[in-house]
Design an enzyme around this catalytic site. Structure first.
Site, PDB file in Angstrom:
ATOM      1  N   GLU A 102       1.038  -1.111   0.300  1.00  0.00           N
ATOM      2  CA  GLU A 102      -0.104   0.251  -0.240  1.00  0.00           C
ATOM      3  C   GLU A 102       0.393   1.065   0.223  1.00  0.00           C
ATOM      4  OE1 GLU A 102      -2.272   1.450  -0.840  1.00  0.00           O
ATOM      5  OE2 GLU A 102      -4.218   0.739  -0.001  1.00  0.00           O
ATOM      6  N   ASP A 103       0.493   2.062  -0.523  1.00  0.00           N
ATOM      7  CA  ASP A 103       1.142   3.495  -0.401  1.00  0.00           C
ATOM      8  C   ASP A 103       0.909   4.256   0.735  1.00  0.00           C
ATOM      9  OD1 ASP A 103      -1.340   4.317  -1.055  1.00  0.00           O
ATOM     10  OD2 ASP A 103      -1.206   5.816  -3.370  1.00  0.00           O
ATOM     11  N   ASP A 106      -4.190   5.439   5.754  1.00  0.00           N
ATOM     12  CA  ASP A 106      -4.924   7.006   6.543  1.00  0.00           C
ATOM     13  C   ASP A 106      -6.343   6.705   7.373  1.00  0.00           C
ATOM     14  OD1 ASP A 106      -5.708   9.421   6.739  1.00  0.00           O
ATOM     15  OD2 ASP A 106      -6.597   9.779   4.854  1.00  0.00           O
ATOM     16  N   PHE A 155      -1.884  16.395   2.972  1.00  0.00           N
ATOM     17  CA  PHE A 155      -1.754  15.931   2.133  1.00  0.00           C
ATOM     18  C   PHE A 155      -0.913  15.853   1.199  1.00  0.00           C
ATOM     19  CE2 PHE A 155      -3.649  14.435  -1.932  1.00  0.00           C
ATOM     20  CZ  PHE A 155      -4.570  14.263  -1.123  1.00  0.00           C
ATOM     21  N   ARG A 168       1.799  12.098  -9.523  1.00  0.00           N
ATOM     22  CA  ARG A 168       1.923  10.621  -9.178  1.00  0.00           C
ATOM     23  C   ARG A 168       3.360  10.799  -9.765  1.00  0.00           C
ATOM     24  NH1 ARG A 168      -2.371   7.500  -7.647  1.00  0.00           N
ATOM     25  NH2 ARG A 168      -4.481   7.909  -8.578  1.00  0.00           N
TER      26      ARG A 168
HETATM   27  P1  IMP Z   1      -7.636   5.441   3.941  1.00  0.00           P
HETATM   28  O1  IMP Z   1      -8.680   3.925   3.577  1.00  0.00           O
HETATM   29  O2  IMP Z   1      -8.476   6.102   3.985  1.00  0.00           O
HETATM   30  O3  IMP Z   1      -6.557   4.936   4.916  1.00  0.00           O
HETATM   31  O4  IMP Z   1      -7.201   5.275   2.324  1.00  0.00           O
HETATM   32  C1  IMP Z   1      -6.121   4.979   1.814  1.00  0.00           C
HETATM   33  C2  IMP Z   1      -6.102   5.606   0.593  1.00  0.00           C
HETATM   34  O5  IMP Z   1      -6.683   6.931   0.320  1.00  0.00           O
HETATM   35  C3  IMP Z   1      -4.474   5.312   0.094  1.00  0.00           C
HETATM   36  O6  IMP Z   1      -4.477   3.910  -0.738  1.00  0.00           O
HETATM   37  C4  IMP Z   1      -4.222   6.331  -0.593  1.00  0.00           C
HETATM   38  O7  IMP Z   1      -5.095   6.002  -2.121  1.00  0.00           O
HETATM   39  C5  IMP Z   1      -5.983   7.495  -0.096  1.00  0.00           C
HETATM   40  N1  IMP Z   1      -4.520   8.059   0.505  1.00  0.00           N
HETATM   41  C6  IMP Z   1      -4.903   8.472   1.530  1.00  0.00           C
HETATM   42  N2  IMP Z   1      -4.488  10.192   2.152  1.00  0.00           N
HETATM   43  C7  IMP Z   1      -3.962  10.560   1.189  1.00  0.00           C
HETATM   44  C8  IMP Z   1      -2.633  11.650   0.724  1.00  0.00           C
HETATM   45  O8  IMP Z   1      -2.915  12.398   1.454  1.00  0.00           O
HETATM   46  N3  IMP Z   1      -2.596  11.338  -0.215  1.00  0.00           N
HETATM   47  C9  IMP Z   1      -2.746  10.813  -1.726  1.00  0.00           C
HETATM   48  N4  IMP Z   1      -4.252  10.427  -1.354  1.00  0.00           N
HETATM   49  C10 IMP Z   1      -4.367   9.643  -0.074  1.00  0.00           C
HETATM   50 MG    MG Z   2      -4.027   3.838  -2.434  1.00  0.00          MG
END
Ligand code: IMP
Ligand code: MG
Length: 183
Positions: A102-103, A106, A155, A168
């Site tokens: 995973e990148d 959040d 962000f 990206r």
């Molecule tokens: P989560 O489901 O809230 O944990 O978010 C996960 C996904 O949201 C990540 O895999 C990203 O694709 C996107 N995401 C969350 N935070 C960021 C950010 O700060 N920048 C860009 N994409 C984000």
């Molecule tokens: Mg992602």
């Protein structure tokens, strides 16, 4: 989609050489832990693509690639609160050791969704490597087995991560300096 003239400035948070160094450490741990195991690396598209390609090339044990595409954010910076499976894995994972790449984690919603989806498929093990961890925004408790960097609540763009599909291709990890509040 914003016109190119509206692109906001980006402040460097983690430079390229620091990412390379940390990936070396993660790859060393992963190579050691998965030695002799049938490992499948799962790239979570699109954001993990850059991290996945660089990390995979530093891992020294045999492995295979697979891809899964989920959508959680749409084009905005706040979670839409719903995960959509766009493209599933191409191969069964039964009996294999699955490592989700995973990148960023959040709220944890995406990872929780992926865990639930893949947990019922009979994998020998199911673990996660995340480049970035934003723990201050966590709403769903998820375990990250290998973590690149812990970051503050900003962000993030670059190194695969986007804002409205842009940024990206930046080779570093940066914070987006938006002129107006996030939408
Ligand atoms: P989560 O489901 O809230 O944990 O978010 C996960 C996904 O949201 C990540 O895999 C990203 O694709 C996107 N995401 C969350 N935070 C960021 C950010 O700060 N920048 C860009 N994409 C984000
Ligand atoms: Mg992602």
């Amino acid at each position: 989609m914003s016109g190119i003239g509206e692109v906001s400035p980006v402040r460097v948070l983690i430079p390229e050489d620091e990412i390379t160094r940390r990936l070396g450490e993660l790859a060393e741990d992963i190579s050691r832990d998965y030695e002799g195991k049938d490992l499948v690396l799962v790239c979570v598209l699109k954001g993990s693509m850059v991290f996945f390609a660089d990390l995979a090339r530093k891992i020294t044990t045999p492995l295979s690639f697979d891809y899964i595409c989920v959508n959680s954010y749409g084009d905005a910076t706040e979670s839409a609160g719903k995960i959509e499976l766009r493209t599933d894995l191409s191969e069964p994972v039964s009996g294999r050791h699955v490592l989700i790449v995973e990148d960023i984690v959040d709220t944890g919603r995406t990872l929780e969704y992926l865990f639930t989806l893949l947990a019922g498929r009979g994998a020998a093990s199911l673990k996660v490597v995340a480049l970035l961890d934003k723990p201050s925004r966590r709403k769903h408790e998820v375990e990250i087995n290998y973590r690149g960097f812990e970051i503050p609540d900003e962000f993030i763009v670059g190194y695969g991560l986007d804002y409205r599909q842009l940024y990206r291709n930046l080779p570093y990890i940066g914070a987006l300096e938006l002129a107006s509040p996030l939408d």
